[in-house]
Design a protein around this motif. Structure first.
Motif, PDB file in Angstrom:
ATOM      1  N   ILE A  15      -4.785  10.546   1.642  1.00 56.78           N
ATOM      2  CA  ILE A  15      -4.630   9.360   1.880  1.00 56.78           C
ATOM      3  C   ILE A  15      -3.325   9.159   2.743  1.00 56.78           C
ATOM      4  N   ASN A  45       1.773  12.755  -5.117  1.00 64.23           N
ATOM      5  CA  ASN A  45       2.580  12.087  -4.278  1.00 64.23           C
ATOM      6  C   ASN A  45       4.044  11.833  -4.485  1.00 64.23           C
ATOM      7  N   ARG A  51       2.666   1.481  -3.254  1.00 61.32           N
ATOM      8  CA  ARG A  51       1.868   2.059  -4.583  1.00 61.32           C
ATOM      9  C   ARG A  51       1.738   3.633  -4.201  1.00 61.32           C
ATOM     10  N   GLN A  52       1.937   4.073  -3.368  1.00 61.42           N
ATOM     11  CA  GLN A  52       1.758   5.565  -3.360  1.00 61.42           C
ATOM     12  C   GLN A  52       2.775   6.374  -4.276  1.00 61.42           C
ATOM     13  N   ILE A 108      -7.111   2.461  -4.894  1.00 65.33           N
ATOM     14  CA  ILE A 108      -6.183   1.567  -4.662  1.00 65.33           C
ATOM     15  C   ILE A 108      -4.814   1.735  -5.184  1.00 65.33           C
ATOM     16  N   SER A 109      -4.709   2.255  -6.399  1.00 67.54           N
ATOM     17  CA  SER A 109      -3.463   2.555  -6.949  1.00 67.54           C
ATOM     18  C   SER A 109      -2.731   3.575  -6.306  1.00 67.54           C
ATOM     19  N   MET A 110      -3.555   4.620  -5.565  1.00 68.02           N
ATOM     20  CA  MET A 110      -2.800   5.609  -4.760  1.00 68.02           C
ATOM     21  C   MET A 110      -2.554   5.166  -3.395  1.00 68.02           C
ATOM     22  N   GLY A 111      -2.807   3.896  -2.999  1.00 70.49           N
ATOM     23  CA  GLY A 111      -2.280   3.688  -1.893  1.00 70.49           C
ATOM     24  C   GLY A 111      -3.281   3.838  -0.609  1.00 70.49           C
ATOM     25  N   ALA A 112      -4.638   3.746  -0.920  1.00 71.66           N
ATOM     26  CA  ALA A 112      -5.413   4.126   0.045  1.00 71.66           C
ATOM     27  C   ALA A 112      -5.973   3.036   0.902  1.00 71.66           C
ATOM     28  N   MET A 153     -10.473   4.461   3.756  1.00 67.11           N
ATOM     29  CA  MET A 153     -10.456   5.726   3.252  1.00 67.11           C
ATOM     30  C   MET A 153     -11.317   5.450   1.946  1.00 67.11           C
ATOM     31  N   ARG A 175       0.855  -1.254  -0.137  1.00 67.83           N
ATOM     32  CA  ARG A 175      -0.054   0.132  -0.059  1.00 67.83           C
ATOM     33  C   ARG A 175       0.861   1.323  -0.105  1.00 67.83           C
TER      34      ARG A 175
END
Lengths: 258, 278, 219
Positions: free
Chosen positions: A113, A161, A85-86, C125-129, C133, A82
């Protein structure tokens, strides 16, 4: 060739469909060096979307490895993935913006996020909107924007990000040629100024031609050809590459959407 | 029949009554004066049961009582009106009046036999003398049953209803409520289920029986023969107009009003069915 | 036209109806909203697929939704007594109304959340949430108009159920319509209560739709 930043080894993925199974990826191995604009081209059903979605594990491959900057993504814990991925940004054919949020709120979302305080979020988001030329649309909603503007918002959002990789899944396929050009130029500018490794999935040779430095050709889940974009465009070896170049020449008549 | 007679059967009838009106109709002699057989249509419970007892007494007088059980409430009136059967015993007066008006029949009530009384049953309080300010009393919420419950409460001095409030009385007709009683209206079947939450409940006999109350032993008060409800909902013996004074019918009336039958009713139904006193 | 006692009864009916409907819907959402979220997450296309949990909840919802409300009302009396200490009255009906509303709400929420564009969820999801969230910002945030429309539908349905409240002395307009309008052949009262019910439903519907429209930025 420099050392690989993104390294894909023997990646396979099979879907079960109504009438049997579909092999979307067949043992794909691929090296993407740092700071390149890497194009992956193929016709609809070639598996290119599956491939790019495996790069941030939106899709879990059945076998094979995905190594980014020396780190095997498949060995990461959920939480580690996770966080990782940011830093792997992704933009989509249909933009995938939050329709009920303003443009500014959309760009703030990745910062939210990460738990960045509201004030800093807004500052950074406004700055990014300026960078993509949409600072005047901060309070607008996505439904009030054109396709090209929506994709620029998506790009601003993804940059929030400070990613080291930007994945573009058919990012220009829903746009007209003029807008496509604007978006591609924006991507190139981002690449040049921020030094981000960009992976572009497309079915249009002209996208490759426009900005890609390296490319790979996919056909029915298999890698056909891989190397310098300039060389492959000039002298395609695989049937698939030759055919895609031919389509490019008759592009005005046919519209392939991946 | 009465308004709750159907439910009564639901609770008490264990075997379906045999409807043999067709066969009965063919071999019945309609002329009662020819001393021998009296034919009668009745609901299975308690009517046919009471008649079975009456048949024994009539037999000793030389009469044969031929009882045909009916599960519905229309046929028994039609067969009496047509003369196929001499009498019936299943309904109360409001139903009979309504039936005559609707169907153009000329049936008359000869004698009231029994009624099924409403009772006040103990909830958290055991006797009416314990009643206190602000107590809650649960009553059924449908027209007739609510009115009967309120009238019974009035008869026992708990509330006073507006003058002329009869069998359509509602809580809105309460003019005096010295104990500040809250009348809690509930679905009839639900009333017996709140005995642990309210001071008293007012119930019809069949629901009281279903809830495990003995009408005779548990009710703190119940409708008497001279109450408006009993006067109205008494189950009557009915014949075709003109046959009221036939010898057989008179014999049947006498037997049904005899001490033996009254005692039988009291002994058998534990207060859920009460002999009507003129 | 109407005597004072009748008028008082009608006003009380309106109060009881609103009391039962609004509170039951509120408590229904306390159960139903998480239920709908879990259904959405654990379904096979959800972000946390779990066949067993989905199946169990699915079956529970189908069973509770199949029970006629009147029976549910009676079946839940012991629980009602446990929670509100009384088995009769308007407050007591809130318990069965809540339990009748919750599975319906669960289904409505599930269907609303499933309308959310899968692509937007993937983007998050791809943003890492985190899942939380995604649930609040993406699923609920994006589905909010559909969720609000759902609330108005649930309110109407619960109001309809509340007509049965008379069985346990809950009161309300529906009960008045049945007892005075139907049992006692008082057509006038029946008509008046029906008009009130229609007005209440219309108001709730209208307000809900207005709010939904206000909150919808999709066009």
């Amino acid at each position: 060739m420099e050392t690989a930043y993104i390294e894909v080894q023997k990646l396979s993925k099979t879907y079960s469909a109504k009438n049997g199974t579909v092999e979307a990826l067949k043992e794909i191995s691929l090296s993407i060096p740092q700071n390149e604009i890497f194009g992956i081209i193929g016709l609809s059903g070639a598996g290119k979307s599956t491939l790019v979605r495996c790069l941030n594990l939106l899709e879990k491959p059945d076998s094979g490895t995905v190594i980014i900057n020396g780190e095997d993504l498949l060995t990461l814990s959920k939480e580690q993935l996770r966080i990782r991925r940011q830093k792997i940004g992704m933009i989509f054919q249909h933009f995938n913006l939050l329709e009920q949020q303003t443009v500014l709120e959309n760009v703030c979302f990745p910062l939210e996020i990460r738990g960045i305080p509201v004030k800093q979020r807004k500052e950074k988001a406004l700055q990014l909107l300026k960078q993509v030329g949409l600072e005047d649309k901060a309070k607008a909603y996505p439904s009030q924007l054109s396709g090209g503007q929506k994709q620029r918002v998506a790009i601003a959002r993804v940059l929030a990000n400070d990613p080291d990789i930007l994945l573009c899944d058919e990012a220009t396929s829903a746009l007209d040629p003029e807008t496509t050009k604007i978006i591609l130029n924006l991507l190139k500018e981002i690449h040049d100024t921020m030094g981000i490794t960009i992976v572009i999935i497309t079915h249009e040779m002209k996208v490759i031609q426009e900005i890609c430095t390296q490319m790979a050709v996919l056909h029915k889940g298999s890698l056909q050809e891989c190397g310098s974009a300039e060389e492959i465009l000039k002298n395609p070896k695989s049937k698939a590459a030759k055919r895609l170049l031919m389509i490019k020449e008759t592009e005005e008549e046919t519209d392939y959407v991946g | 029949m009465d308004t709750y007679g159907k439910d009564y059967e639901d609770t008490l009838v264990v075997e379906g009554g045999v409807v043999n009106s067709a066969s009965a109709a063919t071999d019945v002699i309609t002329d009662v004066t020819e001393k021998g057989t009296i034919t009668i249509a009745a609901s299975p419970t308690p009517h046919a049961e009471i008649l079975a007892e009456a048949a024994k007494l009539l037999a000793s007088q030389g009469w044969t009582l031929d009882v045909t059980e009916f599960e519905d409430y229309i046929q028994p009136n039609l067969v009496v009106d047509s003369g196929e059967i001499d009498a019936n015993y299943f309904q109360h007066i409001p139903y009979l009046d309504d039936f005559n008006a609707e169907n153009g029949t000329s049936l008359v009530a000869v004698s009231g036999i029994h009624y099924e009384p409403f009772g006040i049953y103990p909830g958290t309080k055991a006797t009416l003398s314990e009643i206190a300010d602000g107590d809650v009393i649960a009553v059924p919420n449908d027209t007739t049953n609510e009115a009967r419950a309120l009238l019974l409460l009035q008869d026992n001095g708990i509330i006073t209803l507006v003058d002329g409030a009869g069998l359509t009385a509602t809580v809105k007709d309460i003019v005096d409520n010295p104990y500040n009683i809250t009348i809690q209206e509930l679905e009839a079947a639900q009333v017996s289920r709140v005995t642990d939450e309210v001071a008293f409940v007012v119930l019809n006999g069949n629901y009281a029986l279903a809830a495990g109350f003995s009408v005779a032993h548990d009710a703190v008060a119940y409708e008497t023969s001279d109450s408006a409800a009993a006067q109205t909902y008494v189950n009557v013996l009915v014949v075709k107009e003109g046959n009221e004074n036939n010898e057989g019918i008179q014999a049947l009336v006498d037997v049904l009003n005899s001490e033996e039958i009254k005692q039988y009713i009291i002994d058998t139904y534990d207060g859920a069915v009460v002999p009507f006193e003129d | 036209m109407l005597d004072k006692a009748m008028l008082e009864m009608l006003l009380e009916g309106i109060r009881d109806t609103l009391y039962m409907t609004l509170l039951s819907t509120f408590f229904g959402y306390i159960i139903g909203l998480p239920l709908g979220i879990v259904l959405t997450l654990t379904d096979k296309d959800g972000i946390a697929p779990n066949k067993i949990i989905y199946r169990i909840l699915d079956i529970i919802i189908n069973i509770t939704r199949s029970i006629p409300f009147l029976i549910l009302l009676i079946l839940l009396i012991p629980l009602t007594k446990l929670i509100v200490g009384k088995s009769y009255g308007a407050t007591a009906t809130i318990v069965p109304l809540t339990f009748a509303a919750a599975p319906l709400i669960g289904r409505m929420v599930e269907s609303s959340l499933k309308e959310v564009n899968q692509g937007v969820i993937e983007a998050a999801i791809s943003m890492g949430a985190r899942k939380r969230m995604i649930i609040f910002k993406v699923l609920i945030g994006e589905a909010r108009t559909s969720l609000l429309v759902g609330v108005t539908i649930v309110l109407g349905t619960v109001l309809g159920y509340s007509a049965m409240a008379g069985v346990v002395g809950g009161g309300g307009l529906g009960d008045i319509a049945i007892r005075y309008g139907y049992y006692r052949y008082n057509t006038k009262i029946m008509l008046i209560t029906l008009i009130f019910i229609v007005v209440i439903v219309q108001l709730m519907q209208g307000l809900g739709m207005l709010a939904a429209k206000r909150l919808d930025h999709r066009r």
